[in-house]
Write a protein that holds these residues in place. Structure first.
Motif, PDB file in Angstrom:
ATOM      1  N   ASP A 104       1.275  20.086  -0.339  1.00 39.20           N
ATOM      2  CA  ASP A 104       2.274  21.210  -1.094  1.00 39.20           C
ATOM      3  C   ASP A 104       3.320  20.618  -2.023  1.00 39.20           C
ATOM      4  O   ASP A 104       3.572  21.479  -2.918  1.00 39.20           O
ATOM      5  CB  ASP A 104       2.563  22.276  -0.029  1.00 39.20           C
ATOM      6  N   ALA A 105       3.608  19.437  -1.967  1.00 44.52           N
ATOM      7  CA  ALA A 105       4.427  18.823  -2.732  1.00 44.52           C
ATOM      8  C   ALA A 105       3.912  17.962  -3.822  1.00 44.52           C
ATOM      9  O   ALA A 105       4.514  17.167  -4.411  1.00 44.52           O
ATOM     10  CB  ALA A 105       5.543  18.175  -1.841  1.00 44.52           C
ATOM     11  N   GLY A 106       2.489  18.116  -4.064  1.00 45.61           N
ATOM     12  CA  GLY A 106       1.844  17.423  -5.050  1.00 45.61           C
ATOM     13  C   GLY A 106       1.260  16.265  -4.447  1.00 45.61           C
ATOM     14  O   GLY A 106       0.632  15.196  -5.172  1.00 45.61           O
ATOM     15  N   GLY A 107       1.154  15.980  -3.001  1.00 44.86           N
ATOM     16  CA  GLY A 107       0.495  15.076  -2.575  1.00 44.86           C
ATOM     17  C   GLY A 107       0.984  13.361  -2.795  1.00 44.86           C
ATOM     18  O   GLY A 107       0.330  12.742  -3.102  1.00 44.86           O
ATOM     19  N   PRO A 108       2.291  13.458  -2.577  1.00 47.07           N
ATOM     20  CA  PRO A 108       3.046  12.032  -2.859  1.00 47.07           C
ATOM     21  C   PRO A 108       2.447  11.173  -1.755  1.00 47.07           C
ATOM     22  O   PRO A 108       2.289  11.619  -0.495  1.00 47.07           O
ATOM     23  CB  PRO A 108       4.311  12.339  -2.834  1.00 47.07           C
TER      24      PRO A 108
ATOM     25  N   GLY B  72       8.738  11.695  -6.287  1.00 44.76           N
ATOM     26  CA  GLY B  72       7.485  11.478  -5.316  1.00 44.76           C
ATOM     27  C   GLY B  72       6.392  11.085  -6.317  1.00 44.76           C
ATOM     28  O   GLY B  72       5.987  11.594  -7.414  1.00 44.76           O
ATOM     29  N   LEU B  73       5.707   9.905  -5.747  1.00 47.02           N
ATOM     30  CA  LEU B  73       4.894   9.295  -6.529  1.00 47.02           C
ATOM     31  C   LEU B  73       3.336   9.465  -5.807  1.00 47.02           C
ATOM     32  O   LEU B  73       3.140   9.249  -4.608  1.00 47.02           O
ATOM     33  CB  LEU B  73       5.397   7.851  -6.864  1.00 47.02           C
ATOM     34  N   ARG B  74       2.311   9.730  -6.514  1.00 45.90           N
ATOM     35  CA  ARG B  74       1.083   9.780  -6.123  1.00 45.90           C
ATOM     36  C   ARG B  74       0.297   8.648  -5.799  1.00 45.90           C
ATOM     37  O   ARG B  74       0.988   7.794  -6.437  1.00 45.90           O
ATOM     38  CB  ARG B  74       0.354  10.704  -7.066  1.00 45.90           C
ATOM     39  N   PRO B  75      -0.711   8.398  -5.132  1.00 41.14           N
ATOM     40  CA  PRO B  75      -1.330   7.287  -4.696  1.00 41.14           C
ATOM     41  C   PRO B  75      -1.886   6.509  -6.441  1.00 41.14           C
ATOM     42  O   PRO B  75      -2.122   5.504  -6.401  1.00 41.14           O
ATOM     43  CB  PRO B  75      -2.489   7.699  -4.053  1.00 41.14           C
TER      44      PRO B  75
END
Length: 361
Positions: free
Chosen positions: A27-31, A48-51
């Protein structure tokens, strides 16, 4: 179906729905990782950094952050100030709001790192106790964010703390350096400095065991940690002695062992590191580790079973965390890099600078 069974089934379905409705990191953008950052002049952030290296969220901090403690299930992060820490912010990363602001007691200062219990019910904060000349671990109730206790860190100058894979103990890197607000960042005890790693029982803070560098390496301040699934601990060190020396800057410790297993490397890259390893990470399969050197623009890669593998060029690199079958690295130019068996390759970039540490979720 009798009425009792029907009620039970409805209750179970309602309970399952309630559990499913609880927000998580998706829910936080999938970090995949958290990092402190600087976007512009005095514009400090928690990112927050995504994959894929993209930005999942970007939230304001009141000052320079150091590292964050990530809740094991809920999209909550506690962002700690760079030491000596004046703030620890509890941030709802899904809603983008501050939920609480933790304040250390008088004569205490946050050391930049913390860790949650496995169930997320408690938060542990590394702290310097200026009145005692010792390290302390603060204990916070993570439901209402009350401070409910503290215990000794097992040494002086605690920095990073991690939850051990057993879920019942904490690993603390006690850097060994005594400081006091009246003296700024002056190191007050170098002639007697004794860093250590301490394993503490989570329930009551009881000291289970400690290990420290041998006398010839007692000026290697133990600062940052990573832990493998089998409980093997990696530690990154920062040398407080003569920089013409080339001491090892990473070590392994297997709880129960009597000493640290220092990881040697060729003299040339160690000299380039200038006595400073900024972060350490262990690959998910537990076979390799990386120690970053922002002052030397290098990342040193080690095979845990066989020793030094290679030095990788990466300017101003500091953050490190596991990613896929290798590592993610971050630098002061805002780059997110991947490191596998070859050179470091670009993955993403923010407009700004990524700070010291990369916290894996």
């Amino acid at each position: 179906m009798g009425p009792g069974l029907g009620l039970t089934r409805r209750a179970l379905l309602a309970g399952a729905a309630a559990i499913a409705a609880k927000p998580g990191w998706a829910d936080a953008g999938g970090p995949a990782w958290l990092s402190a950052a600087l976007r512009g002049r005095d514009d400090w952030r928690l990112i927050g950094l995504r994959p894929d290296g993209g930005v999942a969220f970007d939230l304001a901090l009141p000052g320079r952050g150091h590292a964050a403690a990530a809740h094991p299930a809920a999209p909550l992060a506690v962002a700690f100030a760079r030491r000596p820490g004046a703030f620890a912010l509890v941030i709802d990363c899904a809603e983008g709001v501050e939920r609480a602001r933790l304040t250390a007691p008088p004569e205490r200062a946050f050391s930049g790192h913390g860790a949650f219990s496995a169930d997320g019910a408690l938060l542990f904060s590394g702290e310097n106790a200026h009145d005692l000349g010792r390290g302390r671990i603060g204990v916070w109730d993570a439901t209402d964010w009350r401070r409910i206790g503290e215990f000794d860190s097992g040494g002086i100058g605690p920095h990073e703390i991690l939850r051990a894979p057993d879920g019942a103990s904490l690993i603390v890197a006690n850097g060994g350096i005594l400081t006091h607000p009246d003296s700024g960042r002056q190191k007050l005890n170098l002639p007697t400095m004794r860093p250590n790693l301490a394993r503490l029982r989570m329930g009551d803070g009881a000291l289970i065991e400690t290990v420290e560098p041998e006398p010839a390496l007692r000026l290697n301040s133990l600062r940052h940690l990573a832990v493998a699934p089998d409980g093997t601990v990696a530690v990154a060190a920062q040398w407080q002695g003569d920089l013409r020396a080339a001491p090892p800057l990473a070590a392994l410790w297997r709880p129960g062992a009597e000493g640290l297993d220092w990881l040697g490397a060729p003299e040339a890259p160690l000299l380039r590191m200038r006595g400073y390893a900024g972060s350490v990470a262990i690959a998910r399969d537990g076979t390799r580790l990386v120690a970053t050197g922002p002052r030397g623009g290098l990342a040193l890669v080690f095979d845990i079973a066989r020793g030094f593998k290679r030095a990788v060029e990466a300017a101003d690199v500091c953050g490190a965390a596991p990613a896929g079958d290798g590592f993610a690295l971050t630098d002061g130019a805002g780059r997110v890099l991947t490191l596998g068996d070859g050179s470091a390759k670009p993955l993403g970039r923010i407009d700004g600078a990524l700070d010291n540490h990369l916290v894996a979720l």
